[in-house]
Design an enzyme around this catalytic site. Structure first.
Site, PDB file in Angstrom:
ATOM      1  CB  THR A 199      -0.927   0.041   1.231  1.00 43.85           C
ATOM      2  OG1 THR A 199      -0.140   0.178   2.414  1.00 43.85           O
ATOM      3  CG2 THR A 199      -1.788  -1.208   1.324  1.00 43.85           C
ATOM      4  CG  ASP A 200      -1.285   4.889  -1.053  1.00 40.64           C
ATOM      5  OD1 ASP A 200      -1.886   4.576   0.008  1.00 40.64           O
ATOM      6  OD2 ASP A 200      -1.865   5.386  -2.034  1.00 40.64           O
ATOM      7  CB  ALA A 201       1.413   7.324   3.017  1.00 41.67           C
TER       8      ALA A 201
END
Length: 137
Positions: free
Chosen positions: A14-16
């Site tokens: 995932t991203d942030a």
């Protein structure tokens, strides 16, 4: 009938914001195709050693419909659409499973064309008939 491969979403996917990074869907497609081949009795390293050939992705097209998120449980499918003399065309989907139900939500769909090439020169060559038979029983 489509081959199905389960994937659990981890932080690394995932991203942030906890949403799966778009390029990771290609990785999920690749994992599912590898397991599909394995389920058909085709092990890529052995195949390369015995035939001198290998699959390479020649074309990929994806359509993103909804995001996958951290801790989601996904099913990635592979369905052979076309088997030619020098490659394969596969349709793939990423589906979100709904815990405790049979419901699934389509998140991403696409197609991948894999060419059969000489492992040394990377030039196209004819796909061995025994591989085609395992994929098209």
């Amino acid at each position: 009938m489509a081959f199905e491969f389960p994937i659990h979403i981890y932080w690394e996917d995932t991203d942030a914001g906890g949403i799966v990074y778009y390029a990771n869907y290609l990785r999920f497609f690749e994992r599912a195709r590898t397991e599909w081949l394995r389920a058909a009795g085709i092990h890529q390293r052995t195949m390369r050693e015995q035939t001198g050939g290998m699959f390479v992705v020649a074309e990929a097209s994806l359509k993103y419909l909804r995001p996958a998120r951290l801790e989601d449980e996904l099913i990635v499918t592979v369905q052979l659409q076309e088997a030619g003399r020098a490659g394969l065309l596969m349709a793939q989907q990423v589906l979100l499973t709904e815990p405790g139900t049979a419901a699934r939500t389509l998140l991403c769909e696409g197609s991948v064309r894999a060419a059969w090439v000489d492992a040394q020169t990377l030039k196209p060559k004819r796909l061995p008939s025994d591989i085609l038979q395992k994929l098209n029983p």
